[in-house]
Design a protein around this motif. Structure first.
Motif, PDB file in Angstrom:
ATOM      1  N   GLN A  91      -7.716   2.892  -2.366  1.00  0.00           N
ATOM      2  CA  GLN A  91      -6.431   2.387  -1.855  1.00  0.00           C
ATOM      3  C   GLN A  91      -5.497   2.048  -3.012  1.00  0.00           C
ATOM      4  O   GLN A  91      -5.866   1.279  -3.904  1.00  0.00           O
ATOM      5  N   LEU A 146      -3.583   6.495   0.171  1.00  0.00           N
ATOM      6  CA  LEU A 146      -5.028   6.386   0.329  1.00  0.00           C
ATOM      7  C   LEU A 146      -5.595   7.738  -0.101  1.00  0.00           C
ATOM      8  O   LEU A 146      -5.312   8.755   0.530  1.00  0.00           O
ATOM      9  N   PRO A 193       0.826  -1.204   0.000  1.00  0.00           N
ATOM     10  CA  PRO A 193       0.000   0.000   0.000  1.00  0.00           C
ATOM     11  C   PRO A 193       0.867   1.264   0.000  1.00  0.00           C
ATOM     12  O   PRO A 193       1.912   1.308   0.660  1.00  0.00           O
TER      13      PRO A 193
END
Ligand code: ATP
Ligand code: MG
Length: 596
Positions: free
Chosen positions: A242, A228, A225
């Motif tokens: 995401q 966001l 990740p």
């Protein structure tokens, strides 16, 4: 669906012998056939020792290994005219210090790091540093009020936020109790000692500046990740998209092909990093391409913007329809006598770009605006008018290499299927591509609903023509159904703004027993024009002539301003809710002066 609009605007033919420099994407058709994402990977380095792919490494540190450390990465121009240049080497060191600072607080991979501030150099340093530390970064637009800040921090599990003392006091301080997970606040600039005495509050200078300026980026699998991003909230409550580090492949490809960035360009993206455009194309893509980015702290003002273009010798400019329409309101006079000879390529995104605006670019700057399309969810530009392609004003262009688009409709089998040219349907993109979102935060069902088989459904209606150009019709939620016609608000709005009195238009459907919905337009006038019955009749007549009676608005209401999101998009849902006395829904992203 009506097809009234396209024919009127002549094609803008590109003459390859007249290009100021050969475009990176010389033959879009051939590239579409040949391009593989592994090509984009080969333009990048990857982390040393095969440790993966990290956005910040590709954007910053990599350039030092290629002898480009001294090149200016960011040229910051402050509100009061002060300037600061940050070279790639300096940016590498500063972002490493920030990564070290996070580590010193026990923060790292997967932790939510938020930034809430104007366009200050520290914003860029913090975001890149947090990516180096493998934190998950969320930019928040600095003009947000406390409520949108609190909901986003809660949703995104913010552990640390970088902000200014002023914003902290005005917006964040009172929220601290509500946000027990937000352990650290880093204040940029001079902070009063009383603030620094509060729990978890740090001065940037004390926390960051003394850190070592080297940092080894931890192994970063491409699926880690990275960011966001919250959507603009044009159609409802903002969603948290995401994203992952692999997205950098798309930033590299689109920076090179859609924005035509060469490493000696002076580039200016006017979007605020609080929105995905300001991050993907205000920070990541230009740095990956090794250009010098101009960062302007001040808000929009036509004279200041023209000064920046001229003085900084901007060669590639990426802006938005709302800004272009504001410049159009003022005419071309403020541009008289300016030397904009460095300008080579101008692009626009965020909303449909009215054909009028594409053509106005030529009149004002000697270059057309190149519209392109993407959304927070897609992470990068998907469909674009690239330099080598003729422009059909009003079209958002063609899919970029590596991207397969289609117009789809749902069949009786319950699944979507591509339809042919000239037929309206939902714009769909074939999965996967590197920068696509990997989920909507806490909304798995909503995410799942975006897909049918291999297709990602964008929620936008469009059509494709015989040549493969895509034409935006409207958001699925905004489309108007009237007497058996499907009417896209965009073509009605574009027809209205062709009229010399009209600066902006927003078009909605009002429920009607006989025809289903009738078309109503809200119009803001250019300076020097007064709302009157006569002008109202004239505009109705103009629209009927351009669009035909079935598509033209039945009524027009004058407004000083149209309600917009903070990222500058017209909020048709709000015009409609107010017109019909319905609940106004989420207003967290509405421009504050529009709030009741
Ligand atoms: P929300 O999803 O919260 O309602 P939003 O869709 O406005 O907000 P963004 O992701 O910022 O949030 O915007 C993407 C959308 O903006 C696209 O889906 C499309 O509707 C519109 N858009 C962007 N670029 C263009 C363009 N060139 N032409 C037409 N529409 C565009
Ligand atoms: Mg959207």
């Amino acid at each position: 669906m009506s097809t009234a609009a396209p024919a009127r605007w002549p094609r803008i033919v590109k003459d390859p012998t007249a290009f100021k420099r050969p475009p990176n994407l010389a033959d879009p058709q051939a590239a579409r056939e040949r391009f593989r994402w592994s090509d984009a990977r080969s333009w990048l380095d990857g982390l040393p020792g095969g440790a993966g792919l990290n956005i910040a490494h590709e954007a910053v540190d990599r350039h030092l290994q290629h002898g480009r450390g001294a090149r200016i990465a960011l040229r910051w121009i402050g509100k009061t005219g002060e300037r600061r240049d940050l070279g790639y080497a300096e940016l590498a060191a500063a972002s490493s210090r920030f990564a070290n600072a996070l580590a010193s607080l026990g923060l790292g991979a997967g932790d939510g790091v938020f930034v809430l501030m104007g366009r200050l150099p520290e914003l860029y340093v913090a975001m890149l540093g947090a990516l180096k530390a493998r934190a998950v970064v969320t930019p928040l637009f600095s003009a947000f009020g406390p409520e949108p800040i609190a909901t986003r921090c809660e949703m995104g599990d913010a552990r640390l936020i970088v902000t200014t003392p002023e914003l902290y006091q005005r917006k964040l301080r009172a929220l601290r109790e509500r946000l027990p997970r937000l352990a650290h606040v880093v204040l940029v600039g001079d902070a009063p000692p009383a603030l620094l005495a509060e729990p978890g509050v740090h001065a940037w200078a004390a926390l960051v500046d003394a850190q070592p300026d080297t940092w080894t980026i931890p192994a970063t699998p491409p699926e880690s990740p990275s960011l966001l991003h919250f959507t603009s909230g044009t159609t409802g409550r903002p969603k948290g998209a995401q994203h992952v580090h692999e997205a950098v492949l798309a930033h590299a490809m689109t920076g090179r092909y859609a924005l035509d960035l060469h490493d000696d360009d002076i580039y200016w993206c006017t979007a605020d990093p609080g929105w995905v455009t300001g991050t993907s194309y205000g920070i990541i893509a230009p740095l990956v391409c090794g250009v010098t980015s101009v960062v302007v702290e001040a808000e929009f003002d036509a004279a200041t913007w023209y000064d920046v273009l001229e003085r900084e010798r901007v060669s590639v400019w990426y802006t938005a329809p709302t800004a272009i329409r504001m410049m159009m309101r003022l005419g071309t006079e403020p541009l008289a006598g300016r030397d904009l000879s460095a300008l080579r390529f101008m692009a626009s995104v965020g909303e449909p770009l009215n054909p009028e605006a594409v053509v106005w670019g030529r009149e004002a700057f000697g270059l057309p605006f190149h519209d392109n399309w993407w959304q927070t969810e897609t992470g990068g530009i998907m469909i674009a008018n690239v330099p080598a392609l003729d422009i059909l004003p009003g079209s958002m262009g063609q899919p970029l290499p590596g991207i397969t688009a289609a117009i789809v409709q749902r069949g009786t089998d319950g699944h979507v299927h591509p339809v042919g040219p000239g037929i309206d349907g939902e714009l769909a993109l074939k999965t996967p591509w590197p920068s696509m979102m990997r989920g909507y935060l806490n909304e798995q069902a909503r995410y799942a609903k975006c897909f049918d088989g291999e297709w990602y459904l964008t929620g936008d209606l469009a059509r494709v023509d015989d040549e493969g150009y895509y034409w935006f019709v409207g958001r699925a939620d905004d489309v108007i159904k009237s007497a058996g016609h499907l009417i896209g608000p965009f073509e009605v709005e574009s027809a209205l703004i062709e009229h010399p009195a009209v600066a902006e238009a927003g078009v909605i459907g009002i429920p009607d027993e006989t025809v289903g919905e009738v078309v109503k337009a809200f119009v803001a006038l250019k300076p020097g024009f007064e709302a009157s019955e006569a002008l109202n009749r004239e505009l109705l007549g103009h629209a009927r002539k351009r669009l035909g009676a079935a598509v033209a608005p039945k009524s027009i209401e004058f407004r000083t301003n149209l309600p917009k999101t903070r990222s500058g998009k017209i909020m048709r849902r709000l015009l409609k809710a107010r017109e019909l006395g319905l609940p106004e829904g989420d207003l967290s992203t509405l421009e504050s002066d529009e709030k009741k």
